[in-house]
Design an enzyme around this catalytic site. Structure first.
Site, PDB file in Angstrom:
ATOM      1  N   HIS A   1       0.832  -1.241  -0.114  1.00 40.10           N
ATOM      2  CA  HIS A   1      -0.027   0.010   0.095  1.00 40.10           C
ATOM      3  C   HIS A   1       0.836   1.272   0.101  1.00 40.10           C
ATOM      4  O   HIS A   1       0.477   2.334  -0.441  1.00 40.10           O
ATOM      5  CB  HIS A   1      -0.902  -0.073   1.306  1.00 40.10           C
ATOM      6  CG  HIS A   1      -2.340   0.520   0.930  1.00 40.10           C
ATOM      7  ND1 HIS A   1      -2.564   1.663   0.116  1.00 40.10           N
ATOM      8  CD2 HIS A   1      -3.688   0.341   1.158  1.00 40.10           C
ATOM      9  CE1 HIS A   1      -3.554   1.878   0.195  1.00 40.10           C
ATOM     10  NE2 HIS A   1      -4.397   1.097   0.844  1.00 40.10           N
ATOM     11  N   SER A   2       1.998   1.231   0.533  1.00 41.85           N
ATOM     12  CA  SER A   2       3.124   2.257   0.479  1.00 41.85           C
ATOM     13  C   SER A   2       3.405   2.917  -0.855  1.00 41.85           C
ATOM     14  O   SER A   2       3.976   3.897  -1.101  1.00 41.85           O
ATOM     15  CB  SER A   2       4.159   2.235   1.095  1.00 41.85           C
ATOM     16  OG  SER A   2       5.012   1.140   0.684  1.00 41.85           O
TER      17      SER A   2
END
Length: 496
Positions: free
Chosen positions: A171-172
């Site tokens: 998700h980063s």
């Protein structure tokens, strides 16, 4: 060995999904000389660090058998060249100890994984085989010494596709808006493979997007209306931010079927990522019907597709709750609170973003996670009139639109971490559906909607030990049907 065990066999267990950034140095020789690289040793954003244990998982149905060489060439040319997709997080050598994005070598063999599942399981139920395999992606480890993204290719037909590809990305790397935009940049129009697909210009509205001050020529009434809207915006924002902080710090929802079961420690159950196709025509019909009957005095009130989808969600969760909870008081209004993720990027044409990517100017695009959060209460009750679910949803959403809660929650989240520590082809393959979701460990249920052509996909990420996911999908489909049937019947005007 069943299909799940076969999927897991042979995978590396170098690092688990929740492990921290690497304490390694990456040689500058690993840097790609492509002009698009502009993020050498860029700090990982506070939001990106908050999302360290979360993964985005997108299931993509293909309309043709997988041609691995064509697919590989497309990923290499369109996706792997982007800076965020050829970098890793490292901490060693930086004084503040915070992770940085550092260039790394991309070996496509590490990122394009072709899986051969148990032939008996595939022959018995190919849809179930895909579902079982994608469920393993919520627990499979990923090697953090290389860029954290991968495509899992399942080259056998299902009821909706000739082959299936599942993208798993940390998700980063970016939120769903950023990653889906980049994914769309990898697609081409079937009618003209040399151009990007035609995308509609977003028509976003609401106070969160800064209502401009009217010119003097507009008159006193327009100025008073603008001043009043600013006052309401400020009041709602203050109340929502206070409510958000109070909820986070002091208030806990009572246990319901939708709250994550306490399992002790971090031993969370595996997630299942399932989806169901709904009719976009039905959603539009409901929206247009309510547009014809909703009035406030002489002011026309517009119902949106999102209003309808929130109402369908409320109806589906109500059906599921009363069927499985044993609660028989169906007229007693219950509330449970959900977190609604909001894209806080300013309104922009997706086509313009895609053109910047196509020209190699991806550094001008805001990548990463630009997310805010709002608390959205859901009503759990069985209404006599199914349209009441949409009416209640519209009142709630309209109230939230007149607030800057999402912008403030984004700022609060980042400040807290700083202080405290249309038909397209994907790489030569026609796309039949796209079903994006996310593995968010603290949540037992995550719901996404994705529209494509004349359909809407409802995608659920559910704790498989807590939910009957097939029954819940059935509730979404039946709720839309009941609300649509109610919209067909003439019910007169509703004065609010």
């Amino acid at each position: 060995m069943d299909v799940v065990e076969a999927a897991v066999a042979g995978l590396s267990s170098v690092a688990g999904p929740g492990k921290q950034a690497l304490s390694v140095r990456v040689s500058r020789a690993a840097t790609n000389d492509d002009d698009t690289w502009s993020m050498v040793e860029e700090p990982v954003s506070p939001t990106g660090r908050l999302l360290d244990s979360m993964w985005i998982i997108v299931t993509i149905g293909l309309g043709a058998p997988l041609d691995l060489s064509v697919f590989r060439a497309g990923i290499d040319a369109q996706l792997a060249r982007h800076p965020r997709f050829r970098s890793i997080q490292v901490t060693d050598g930086f004084k503040d100890g915070n992770p940085r994005w550092v260039p790394a070598t991309v070996n496509l063999d590490d990122h394009i994984i072709v899986r051969r599942l148990d032939p008996a399981a595939v022959a018995a139920d190919p849809d179930q085989a895909v579902e079982d395999y994608v469920a393993t992606l919520s627990t499979l480890p990923m090697d953090r010494s290389r860029p954290m993204w991968e495509f899992h290719c399942l080259d056998f037909p299902t009821s909706e596709a000739t082959a299936t590809v599942a993208l798993r990305a940390h998700h980063s790397l970016g939120d769903s808006t950023a990653l889906l935009t980049l994914l769309v940049a990898c697609t081409r129009s079937v009618a003209d493979p040399t151009r990007l697909p035609t995308m509609p210009t977003p028509a976003r509205s609401g106070q969160i997007y800064a209502k401009p001050r009217p010119p003097a020529s507009a008159g006193a009434r327009a100025f008073v209306s603008w001043l009043w809207s600013c006052t309401v915006l400020a009041w709602n924002t203050v109340m929502d931010v206070v409510a958000f902080l109070t909820t986070v710090l002091f208030i806990s929802d009572p246990h319901t079927l939708f709250r994550r079961s306490e399992t002790g420690g971090n031993n969370l159950h595996r997630k299942r990522f399932v989806h169901r196709t709904l009719s976009l025509d039905d959603v539009k019909f409901i929206k247009n019907t309510l547009n014809c009957v909703q009035v406030i005095g002489f002011i026309y009130v517009s119902c949106t597709i999102n209003d309808v989808l929130v109402g369908v969600t409320s109806a589906a969760l109500s059906q599921y709750y009363f069927r499985n909870s044993g609660d028989t008081d169906m007229k007693r209004l219950l509330y449970f609170r959900s977190i609604l993720v909001v894209n806080i990027r300013p309104p922009a044409s997706l086509c313009a973003i895609l053109e910047m990517i196509e020209r190699g100017n991806s550094k001008d695009v805001k990548w990463g996670n630009r997310l805010g959060y709002i608390i959205l209460p859901f009503h759990i009750v069985m209404h006599d009139d199914p349209l009441d679910y949409v009416r209640a949803a519209k009142r709630t959403v309209d109230r939230k639109k007149s607030s800057l809660e999402a912008i403030f929650t984004n700022a609060i989240g980042e400040a807290t971490l700083k202080l405290f520590g249309i038909k397209v082809e994907l790489c030569g393959h026609p796309v039949t559906f796209i079903a994006p979701s996310a593995d968010v460990p603290p949540q037992a249920l995550t719901i996404h909607y994705q529209s494509y052509n004349n359909t809407i996909k409802v995608i659920l990420a559910v704790d498989e030990a807590q939910f009957d996911h097939r029954q819940l999908l059935d509730d979404f489909a039946s709720s839309l049907r009941s609300i649509r049937d109610a919209a067909v019947e003439p019910r007169g005007f509703n004065i609010y």
